[in-house]
Scaffold this motif. Structure first.
Motif, PDB file in Angstrom:
ATOM      1  N   VAL A   1      10.365  -3.528   0.828  1.00  0.00           N
ATOM      2  CA  VAL A   1       9.512  -2.565   1.526  1.00  0.00           C
ATOM      3  C   VAL A   1       9.582  -2.901   3.009  1.00  0.00           C
ATOM      4  CG1 VAL A   1       7.127  -1.841   1.910  1.00  0.00           C
ATOM      5  CG2 VAL A   1       7.987  -2.100  -0.402  1.00  0.00           C
TER       6      VAL A   1
ATOM      7  N   LYS B   1       3.679   4.745   1.404  1.00  0.00           N
ATOM      8  CA  LYS B   1       4.236   5.043   2.716  1.00  0.00           C
ATOM      9  C   LYS B   1       3.122   5.495   3.663  1.00  0.00           C
ATOM     10  CE  LYS B   1       7.854   7.563   5.049  1.00  0.00           C
ATOM     11  NZ  LYS B   1       8.963   8.501   4.945  1.00  0.00           N
TER      12      LYS B   1
ATOM     13  N   VAL C   1       3.245   0.492   6.747  1.00  0.00           N
ATOM     14  CA  VAL C   1       4.392   0.649   5.844  1.00  0.00           C
ATOM     15  C   VAL C   1       5.212   1.855   6.315  1.00  0.00           C
ATOM     16  CG1 VAL C   1       5.107   1.052   3.470  1.00  0.00           C
ATOM     17  CG2 VAL C   1       3.105  -0.355   3.944  1.00  0.00           C
TER      18      VAL C   1
ATOM     19  N   GLU D   1      10.390  -7.142   6.339  1.00  0.00           N
ATOM     20  CA  GLU D   1      10.670  -6.717   4.973  1.00  0.00           C
ATOM     21  C   GLU D   1       9.824  -7.544   4.016  1.00  0.00           C
ATOM     22  OE1 GLU D   1      14.876  -7.002   4.411  1.00  0.00           O
ATOM     23  OE2 GLU D   1      15.213  -5.043   5.314  1.00  0.00           O
TER      24      GLU D   1
ATOM     25  N   VAL E   1       9.207  -6.942  -3.214  1.00  0.00           N
ATOM     26  CA  VAL E   1       8.607  -5.966  -4.131  1.00  0.00           C
ATOM     27  C   VAL E   1       8.446  -6.603  -5.512  1.00  0.00           C
ATOM     28  CG1 VAL E   1       8.886  -3.716  -5.213  1.00  0.00           C
ATOM     29  CG2 VAL E   1       9.648  -4.061  -2.877  1.00  0.00           C
TER      30      VAL E   1
ATOM     31  N   ILE F   1       9.500   2.833   1.589  1.00  0.00           N
ATOM     32  CA  ILE F   1       9.479   2.233   0.251  1.00  0.00           C
ATOM     33  C   ILE F   1      10.786   2.628  -0.421  1.00  0.00           C
ATOM     34  CG2 ILE F   1       8.359   2.269  -1.998  1.00  0.00           C
ATOM     35  CD1 ILE F   1       5.732   2.615  -0.633  1.00  0.00           C
TER      36      ILE F   1
ATOM     37  N   VAL G   1       3.528  -5.367  -3.283  1.00  0.00           N
ATOM     38  CA  VAL G   1       4.308  -6.315  -2.495  1.00  0.00           C
ATOM     39  C   VAL G   1       3.564  -7.642  -2.402  1.00  0.00           C
ATOM     40  CG1 VAL G   1       5.466  -4.523  -1.154  1.00  0.00           C
ATOM     41  CG2 VAL G   1       3.348  -5.501  -0.306  1.00  0.00           C
TER      42      VAL G   1
ATOM     43  N   LEU H   1       7.404  -1.336  -8.683  1.00  0.00           N
ATOM     44  CA  LEU H   1       7.741  -0.091  -7.995  1.00  0.00           C
ATOM     45  C   LEU H   1       7.452   1.080  -8.922  1.00  0.00           C
ATOM     46  CD1 LEU H   1       8.985   1.040  -5.384  1.00  0.00           C
ATOM     47  CD2 LEU H   1      11.199   0.886  -6.476  1.00  0.00           C
TER      48      LEU H   1
ATOM     49  N   ALA I   1       4.097   0.789  -4.304  1.00  0.00           N
ATOM     50  CA  ALA I   1       4.723  -0.480  -4.661  1.00  0.00           C
ATOM     51  C   ALA I   1       3.683  -1.584  -4.543  1.00  0.00           C
ATOM     52  CB  ALA I   1       5.903  -0.769  -3.748  1.00  0.00           C
TER      53      ALA I   1
END
Length: 102
Positions: free
Chosen positions: A58, A16, A97, A34, A37, A100, A5, A40, A3
């Motif tokens: 995320v 991740k 992270v 948080e 995003v 996701i 962000v 994605l 992703a």
């Protein structure tokens, strides 16, 4: 799966388990934050529509609060005998992270 962000006026590509350094966030180590995003990608499709990404976030865990490396700022006016040196260390937050959205 990854992703894009946005936080602190910058954009980061995350997956991740990634650990990233971002501008200082108001959170203590161990807290969950948080992140918004912007894009994605799940491996087969890429979603960039802001309406469909509005509710997706995320999740990241704050690992540490620290100061970055020193950056030197040097000003010089040649032939005028003017020079100034100034240093700056930015406050940063280390994030890991955790999740996701699928």
């Amino acid at each position: 799966m990854y992703a894009i962000v946005a936080t602190g006026g910058k954009q980061y590509k995350v997956a991740k388990g990634d650990v990233i350094d971002v501008e200082k966030l108001d959170a203590q180590p161990g807290d969950k934050v948080e992140l918004d995003v912007l894009l994605l990608n799940d491996g087969s499709a890429t979603i960039v529509d802001p309406a469909s990404l509005q509710d997706k976030k995320v999740t990241a865990e704050v690992v540490d609060q620290f100061k970055g490396e020193k950056v030197l700022v040097f000003k010089l006016k040649k032939r005028k005998r003017y020079h100034r040196t100034k240093g700056h260390r930015q406050n940063l937050t280390k994030l890991q992270v955790v999740e996701i959205p699928a």
